[in-house]
Design a protein around this motif. Structure first.
Motif: not given
Lengths: 320, 326
Positions: B116-120
């Protein structure tokens, strides 16, 4: 600066439309049944219910807010109509349901605009309330409807086109016109673009915020009536995932969740991206769990792509 | 003379500010008073035990969500994480043993949070993007849970840890509540007393200011998303233990319940403001409210209506008192 709009720029601007066209072409190759009139009419009339709700949601999102209560309102108004029809007939019960939808919108809008409460939390609470009311009214069971008017609304056709599609098309055109060519539409966009600036230019921001929730409430109630007409029964639990999937359609089309940017055409494109996808996956006999996975992936990819390309555009502006 | 007036005014402002800030806590105390008046059962040991064991699943999720919301993001994937953690731990246990299954789901939680974090981070996502992306990820995870379990509930095999979670306890406090307290204590200390915690507030208060003062905003938010996924995994384990089965739809609607609890506690949805203590108060408020409504004898739909309305009223009065102050 290079001002010609090349193919690349066009693709970057119309991502969702391109995906829709690609999906459409791929589907017509993948299944011989896809391009038949029956299937396409079926596809559009199924999409038209969430489509009507999505039209209302577009106004809410454009003004910079969110409405999570539409699914619950959708279920509630369906059940309400089913219960009221034996008492006061189809016409009156539909009017009552739509009026209640509008009233719910006034309440939500007032809380958001006047008390500056967060629309996400407010509509989360009203979602609980309307879910509860729908369950209460229906004894937690689907309610059967046997009414010619509602039946005609849900399954009838005029000039060979289902009534559901007519309703959706007329509302689409109206919403598009209002947003594009009236002072009301311009002001909604202005409010979403920056409430403070809008306030300073003399726009009565709170009125617009209330009005978008009224539109959304009316659309959700109408969607509930259309759905119960289509199924000739009303289920109290039908709207569980409606709100988020409607918001998804709006956003995937290219309307920004931070407000002020987007429109009805974008919403229609976003809606049909998912309608075509789920229709063709069903035609190809893809199991429903896998369909959900694919739909989730499409959501992540489209939203991600949208943000990523905006970031790239910002970087290239900086470089120039 | 003037100075004393000023300090008296300041004193009064301070007290009023404290009172206004303690709105959810006052509501909780009021609710408990009402509960004990309405029903003699309310303050009994058994009932308090019930409340504590019922809020635990909600509570851990709310703790994680608090981090995410303070850091300026949102996490709608926790429902999917909860469902998937439950079915995976039950499904993996027969072939790999419980310990490996447990480690696998914990790793899965951290992995999902990082994803989630890396995508965002890659797309430089804002608050809106975090809603949509985590919703998409949550949808996928929920479907994977259904796929893995073929849509059926899976029965739990015996394991010491899960049966401790179900029946065990420390000093009369149910084990799930003990786990909740430990998580709350750890997360509170991190948020309150470490650089990481202060960065969370900075990232949420203003991403731009934080970035230009050298705070790695997206890394901080990724850590928050990892916390939230990890807490949802713990929630999934609790839910599985308590129901003695893992349902692939256990997490449906979980994310919204969690957000409601955090928001009632007073943590801001726009980031930069909130605390673990507030969230615990919010969770207790929801738990006690549910309990009182059941003791009063409301049916499930009536409870939903009452809960929605009461939370709304709480939010309105809280907001009005705050605007009176300013």
């Amino acid at each position: 600066m290079n001002r010609t709009l090349g193919v690349g720029a066009f693709i970057r601007k119309q991502r969702a439309l391109l995906i829709l066209v690609a999906g459409f072409i791929a589907s017509s190759f993948a299944s011989p049944y896809f391009l038949t009139a029956d299937n396409l009419l079926n596809l559009v009339s199924q999409a038209s219910i969430n489509g009507v709700i999505a039209l209302g949601m577009t106004f809410v999102v454009l003004s910079g807010e969110l409405d999570l209560s539409v699914g619950a309102l959708n279920a509630f108004s369906g059940v309400l109509v089913a219960r009221l029809i034996p008492v006061c007939g189809a016409g009156a019960s539909m009017i009552i349901a739509i009026a209640l939808g509008a009233l719910a919108g006034v309440g939500t809008g007032w809380l958001v605009a006047r008390l500056h409460l967060n629309s996400f939390v407010v509509t989360l609470c009203t979602m609980f309330v309307f879910n509860g009311l729908a369950l209460l009214l229906s004894d937690s069971r689907p309610v059967e409807i046997d009414n010619p008017v509602l039946g005609a609304l849900g399954t009838g056709a005029v000039l060979g086109v289902p009534v559901l599609i007519w309703i959706f098309a007329v509302l689409c055109a109206t919403a598009w016109y209002v947003l594009r060519y009236t002072w009301y539409g311009r002001n909604v966009l202005a409010v979403g673009g920056g409430a403070k600036v809008a306030e300073l230019t003399g726009i009565a921001v709170h009125r617009y915020k209330i009005s978008v929730f009224v539109i959304s409430g009316v659309c959700a109630a109408l969607g509930g009536i259309m759905l119960s007409g289509l199924l000739s029964s009303a289920s109290p639990t039908v709207g569980g995932s409606t709100a988020l999937s409607v918001i998804t359609s709006v956003v995937v089309g290219g309307t920004s969740l931070s407000g002020g940017e987007g429109g009805i055409l974008q919403t229609v494109v976003g809606l049909f991206v998912f309608a075509v996808l789920s229709n063709s996956l069903s035609l190809l006999n893809v199991p429903s769990f896998n369909q959900t996975i694919i739909e989730g992936l499409v959501l992540v990819v489209v939203v991600g792509w949208d943000y990523f390309s905006r970031r790239m555009a910002a970087l290239s502006r900086l470089a120039n | 003379m003037n100075a004393t007036v000023n300090s008296a005014v300041r004193e009064r402002m301070h007290v009023r500010f404290l009172l206004s800030d303690a709105g959810p806590l006052l509501a909780l105390i009021l609710l408990m008073a009402i509960g004990s008046m309405i029903s003699p059962v309310f303050l009994s040991k058994g009932n308090l035990y019930n409340i504590l064991s019922q809020i635990a699943v909600l509570g851990v999720g709310a703790l994680g969500m608090t981090y995410v919301m303070i850091s300026g993001f949102f996490d709608l994937s926790v429902g999917g994480v909860l469902s998937l953690a439950g079915v995976l731990v039950v499904g993996l246990q027969p072939s790999f043993g419980f310990t490996v299954a447990l480690l696998a789901v914990v790793a899965m939680g951290v992995g999902i949070g990082c994803a989630n974090g890396l995508l965002l981070r890659t797309i430089r996502g804002d608050f809106g993007a975090s809603i949509m992306i985590t919703f998409g990820v949550g949808t996928i995870l929920a479907a994977v849970a259904l796929l893995y379990s073929n849509g059926y509930s899976m029965t739990v095999q015996y394991s010491r840890f899960l049966s401790w979670l179900e029946r065990g306890g420390v000093a009369g406090i149910p084990a799930v509540a003990v786990v909740l307290m430990i998580c709350a204590a750890v997360l509170h200390v991190i948020l309150r007393y470490t650089v990481l915690g202060r960065y969370m507030y900075l990232a949420g208060a203003s991403a731009r200011v934080a970035l230009s003062s050298g705070v790695p905003v997206y890394t901080i938010r990724t850590i928050a998303l990892c916390m939230s996924a990890l807490m949802a995994v713990i929630g999934g384990l609790m839910e599985t233990a308590q129901t003695a089965s893992a349902s692939p739809v256990a997490g449906v609607g979980y994310e919204l319940d969690v957000v409601a609890a955090v928001a009632i506690g007073g943590t801001s949805l726009s980031g930069g403001w909130g605390s673990v203590v507030r969230t615990i108060v919010g969770v207790l408020l929801v738990g006690v409210l549910n309990n009182v409504l059941i003791l009063v004898g409301l049916s499930t739909p009536e409870q939903m209506i009452a809960q929605g309305l009461i939370i709304l009223v709480a939010l309105i009065t809280d907001r009005q008192r705050k605007s009176n102050l300013s």
